[in-house]
Design a protein around this motif. Sequence first.
Motif, PDB file in Angstrom:
ATOM      1  N   ASP A   1     -14.971  55.010 -35.035  1.00 29.90           N
ATOM      2  CA  ASP A   1     -14.040  54.728 -36.304  1.00 29.90           C
ATOM      3  C   ASP A   1     -13.111  56.009 -36.358  1.00 29.90           C
ATOM      4  OD1 ASP A   1     -13.274  54.515 -39.196  1.00 29.90           O
ATOM      5  OD2 ASP A   1     -14.928  53.368 -39.325  1.00 29.90           O
ATOM      6  N   LEU A   2     -12.329  56.023 -37.349  1.00 31.15           N
ATOM      7  CA  LEU A   2     -11.366  57.459 -37.428  1.00 31.15           C
ATOM      8  C   LEU A   2     -11.900  58.042 -38.780  1.00 31.15           C
ATOM      9  CD1 LEU A   2      -9.164  59.025 -36.308  1.00 31.15           C
ATOM     10  CD2 LEU A   2      -7.566  57.818 -37.279  1.00 31.15           C
ATOM     11  N   ASP A   3     -12.386  57.512 -39.535  1.00 28.44           N
ATOM     12  CA  ASP A   3     -12.691  57.933 -40.970  1.00 28.44           C
ATOM     13  C   ASP A   3     -13.547  58.962 -41.128  1.00 28.44           C
ATOM     14  OD1 ASP A   3     -13.766  58.337 -43.837  1.00 28.44           O
ATOM     15  OD2 ASP A   3     -12.426  56.340 -44.135  1.00 28.44           O
ATOM     16  N   PRO A   4     -13.406  60.216 -41.229  1.00 24.63           N
ATOM     17  CA  PRO A   4     -14.136  61.313 -41.308  1.00 24.63           C
ATOM     18  C   PRO A   4     -15.313  61.156 -42.129  1.00 24.63           C
ATOM     19  CG  PRO A   4     -12.376  62.179 -41.879  1.00 24.63           C
ATOM     20  CD  PRO A   4     -11.818  60.696 -41.479  1.00 24.63           C
ATOM     21  N   ALA A   5     -15.224  60.723 -43.377  1.00 21.54           N
ATOM     22  CA  ALA A   5     -16.161  60.746 -44.450  1.00 21.54           C
ATOM     23  C   ALA A   5     -17.099  59.619 -44.273  1.00 21.54           C
ATOM     24  CB  ALA A   5     -15.402  60.427 -45.861  1.00 21.54           C
ATOM     25  N   LEU A   6     -16.674  58.402 -43.883  1.00 23.10           N
ATOM     26  CA  LEU A   6     -17.677  57.156 -43.532  1.00 23.10           C
ATOM     27  C   LEU A   6     -18.288  57.614 -42.183  1.00 23.10           C
ATOM     28  CD1 LEU A   6     -15.388  54.203 -44.645  1.00 23.10           C
ATOM     29  CD2 LEU A   6     -17.083  55.740 -45.851  1.00 23.10           C
ATOM     30  N   LEU A   7     -17.841  58.103 -41.298  1.00 23.83           N
ATOM     31  CA  LEU A   7     -18.587  58.590 -39.902  1.00 23.83           C
ATOM     32  C   LEU A   7     -19.646  59.746 -40.494  1.00 23.83           C
ATOM     33  CD1 LEU A   7     -15.865  58.773 -37.191  1.00 23.83           C
ATOM     34  CD2 LEU A   7     -17.811  57.302 -37.437  1.00 23.83           C
ATOM     35  N   ALA A   8     -19.218  60.611 -41.365  1.00 15.14           N
ATOM     36  CA  ALA A   8     -20.124  61.636 -41.659  1.00 15.14           C
ATOM     37  C   ALA A   8     -21.605  61.003 -42.354  1.00 15.14           C
ATOM     38  CB  ALA A   8     -19.535  62.542 -42.888  1.00 15.14           C
ATOM     39  N   ILE A   9     -21.337  59.807 -42.978  1.00 16.89           N
ATOM     40  CA  ILE A   9     -22.552  59.335 -43.634  1.00 16.89           C
ATOM     41  C   ILE A   9     -23.266  58.301 -42.508  1.00 16.89           C
ATOM     42  CG2 ILE A   9     -22.989  57.218 -45.178  1.00 16.89           C
ATOM     43  CD1 ILE A   9     -20.811  57.938 -47.014  1.00 16.89           C
ATOM     44  N   ALA A  10     -22.381  57.715 -41.690  1.00 16.78           N
ATOM     45  CA  ALA A  10     -23.305  57.107 -40.482  1.00 16.78           C
ATOM     46  C   ALA A  10     -24.146  57.929 -39.807  1.00 16.78           C
ATOM     47  CB  ALA A  10     -21.918  56.581 -39.596  1.00 16.78           C
ATOM     48  N   ARG A  11     -23.346  59.145 -39.552  1.00 16.92           N
ATOM     49  CA  ARG A  11     -24.022  60.274 -38.508  1.00 16.92           C
ATOM     50  C   ARG A  11     -25.171  60.667 -39.142  1.00 16.92           C
ATOM     51  NH1 ARG A  11     -18.580  61.836 -36.343  1.00 16.92           N
ATOM     52  NH2 ARG A  11     -18.496  61.326 -34.202  1.00 16.92           N
ATOM     53  N   GLY A  12     -25.005  61.024 -40.501  1.00 16.30           N
ATOM     54  CA  GLY A  12     -26.286  61.523 -41.149  1.00 16.30           C
ATOM     55  C   GLY A  12     -27.339  60.417 -41.230  1.00 16.30           C
TER      56      GLY A  12
ATOM     57  N   GLU B   1     -29.289  59.973 -37.696  1.00 23.04           N
ATOM     58  CA  GLU B   1     -29.435  61.219 -36.842  1.00 23.04           C
ATOM     59  C   GLU B   1     -30.640  61.317 -36.406  1.00 23.04           C
ATOM     60  OE1 GLU B   1     -29.246  66.229 -37.617  1.00 23.04           O
ATOM     61  OE2 GLU B   1     -29.169  64.695 -39.229  1.00 23.04           O
ATOM     62  N   GLY B   2     -30.784  61.464 -35.056  1.00 19.37           N
ATOM     63  CA  GLY B   2     -32.228  61.420 -34.434  1.00 19.37           C
ATOM     64  C   GLY B   2     -32.468  60.197 -33.655  1.00 19.37           C
ATOM     65  N   ASP B   3     -31.701  59.038 -33.864  1.00 14.46           N
ATOM     66  CA  ASP B   3     -31.982  57.806 -33.473  1.00 14.46           C
ATOM     67  C   ASP B   3     -31.229  57.606 -32.228  1.00 14.46           C
ATOM     68  OD1 ASP B   3     -32.154  54.915 -32.622  1.00 14.46           O
ATOM     69  OD2 ASP B   3     -32.119  54.321 -34.896  1.00 14.46           O
ATOM     70  N   ASP B   4     -31.853  57.788 -30.901  1.00 13.07           N
ATOM     71  CA  ASP B   4     -31.182  57.779 -29.642  1.00 13.07           C
ATOM     72  C   ASP B   4     -30.611  56.449 -29.217  1.00 13.07           C
ATOM     73  OD1 ASP B   4     -33.389  56.407 -29.043  1.00 13.07           O
ATOM     74  OD2 ASP B   4     -34.236  57.772 -27.554  1.00 13.07           O
ATOM     75  N   ARG B   5     -30.990  55.242 -30.387  1.00 13.75           N
ATOM     76  CA  ARG B   5     -30.100  53.954 -30.066  1.00 13.75           C
ATOM     77  C   ARG B   5     -28.659  54.039 -30.339  1.00 13.75           C
ATOM     78  NH1 ARG B   5     -34.105  50.387 -33.288  1.00 13.75           N
ATOM     79  NH2 ARG B   5     -33.745  52.122 -34.874  1.00 13.75           N
ATOM     80  N   VAL B   6     -28.347  54.838 -30.932  1.00  7.59           N
ATOM     81  CA  VAL B   6     -27.123  54.847 -31.952  1.00  7.59           C
ATOM     82  C   VAL B   6     -26.271  56.008 -31.492  1.00  7.59           C
ATOM     83  CG1 VAL B   6     -26.085  54.837 -34.079  1.00  7.59           C
ATOM     84  CG2 VAL B   6     -28.160  53.939 -33.870  1.00  7.59           C
ATOM     85  N   SER B   7     -24.955  55.997 -31.350  1.00  8.46           N
ATOM     86  CA  SER B   7     -24.132  57.007 -30.910  1.00  8.46           C
ATOM     87  C   SER B   7     -22.605  56.971 -31.643  1.00  8.46           C
ATOM     88  CB  SER B   7     -23.796  57.203 -29.328  1.00  8.46           C
ATOM     89  OG  SER B   7     -22.993  56.188 -28.926  1.00  8.46           O
ATOM     90  N   PHE B   8     -21.854  57.678 -32.068  1.00  6.60           N
ATOM     91  CA  PHE B   8     -20.751  57.438 -32.625  1.00  6.60           C
ATOM     92  C   PHE B   8     -19.458  58.108 -31.696  1.00  6.60           C
ATOM     93  CE2 PHE B   8     -23.950  56.849 -36.028  1.00  6.60           C
ATOM     94  CZ  PHE B   8     -23.511  55.656 -36.436  1.00  6.60           C
ATOM     95  N   VAL B   9     -18.457  57.450 -32.013  1.00 10.06           N
ATOM     96  CA  VAL B   9     -17.128  57.821 -31.498  1.00 10.06           C
ATOM     97  C   VAL B   9     -15.787  58.251 -32.424  1.00 10.06           C
ATOM     98  CG1 VAL B   9     -15.294  57.567 -29.514  1.00 10.06           C
ATOM     99  CG2 VAL B   9     -17.693  57.057 -29.124  1.00 10.06           C
ATOM    100  N   THR B  10     -15.218  59.145 -32.738  1.00 11.87           N
ATOM    101  CA  THR B  10     -14.053  59.282 -33.327  1.00 11.87           C
ATOM    102  C   THR B  10     -12.940  58.750 -32.523  1.00 11.87           C
ATOM    103  OG1 THR B  10     -15.128  60.949 -34.650  1.00 11.87           O
ATOM    104  CG2 THR B  10     -12.792  60.822 -34.834  1.00 11.87           C
ATOM    105  N   ALA B  11     -12.470  57.732 -33.088  1.00 17.32           N
ATOM    106  CA  ALA B  11     -11.103  57.285 -32.338  1.00 17.32           C
ATOM    107  C   ALA B  11     -10.295  56.367 -33.206  1.00 17.32           C
ATOM    108  CB  ALA B  11     -11.618  56.563 -31.044  1.00 17.32           C
ATOM    109  N   ASP B  12      -8.944  56.522 -32.865  1.00 14.23           N
ATOM    110  CA  ASP B  12      -7.898  55.618 -33.355  1.00 14.23           C
ATOM    111  C   ASP B  12      -7.710  54.262 -32.723  1.00 14.23           C
ATOM    112  OD1 ASP B  12      -5.937  54.516 -34.661  1.00 14.23           O
ATOM    113  OD2 ASP B  12      -4.349  56.440 -35.097  1.00 14.23           O
ATOM    114  N   LEU B  13      -8.183  53.393 -33.400  1.00 18.04           N
ATOM    115  CA  LEU B  13      -7.948  51.907 -32.724  1.00 18.04           C
ATOM    116  C   LEU B  13      -6.348  51.655 -32.271  1.00 18.04           C
ATOM    117  CD1 LEU B  13     -10.523  49.791 -34.523  1.00 18.04           C
ATOM    118  CD2 LEU B  13     -10.771  51.154 -32.535  1.00 18.04           C
TER     119      LEU B  13
END
Length: 259
Positions: A82-93, A96-108
């Motif tokens: 995603d590109l949205d820094p606020a929604l990504l902040a919620i997602a990352r928070g 956090e600590g779940d190694d099944r999940v990663s996040f990438v900041t990118a503009d589609l």
Amino acid sequence: MTSTTGTDTTTAKTDWPAWQESWDRQQEWYMPDREERFRVMLDMVEALVGTAPRVLDLACGTGTITARLLDRFPAATSTGVDLDPALLAIARGTFEGDDRVSFVTADLKDPEWTSRLPYDTYDAVLTATALHWLHSEPLAVLYGRIAGVVRDGGVFMNADHMIDESTPRINEAERAQRHVRMDQAKKNGALDWAEWWELAGKDPVLAAPTARRFEIYGEHADGDTPSAEWHARTLREKGFGEARTVWRSPSDALVLAVK
């Protein structure tokens, strides 16, 4: 929604589960059948690529799809982009600590966004209530890029507003009925989009990323809402072998494409 729970790189704290719950309730104000479309989406994931898929959660927002994916399929892995820094902040928070999940900041809309992904291909690319921010031409281009990251036999699914312009009377009746329900829910305390973002802007952790988010997007992007038939046809044109609607409400649809 500030509290002493949760973690952040600053001294401020926030309650990530509370923000997830609040986001869900705000979205359900617009889409009361939201959970049903997620259920069908994951049914089709299981049917076509199994119970341990590698998933790309496209325009992931707070990680809504990822949360439901991992709850149903604990052996799955997910990359949220995603590109949205606020929604990504919620997602990352939240994850956090779940190694099944990663996040990438990118503009589609960036032609190179796929180069930022941790994997070359995915079993499933899933998205919901996000790509209507794009107009039809860049969306068709995006579909071609998505086809490039779905493995052979893999799937892409998009659940979104997909309006059939050939039925204007039906569309108007559905819209009027839906807004009566929304007005009543609003009187009962439901938050709309603007009110939810106003709260986010006051949170000590989310205030700065929310401000950045509005610098990026403005109030709301005005994309297109082409029909489900357009989505299916375009996906076939862009490299998918099959594509059709697998779930529909009066205003929304879930289109599934198989590579």
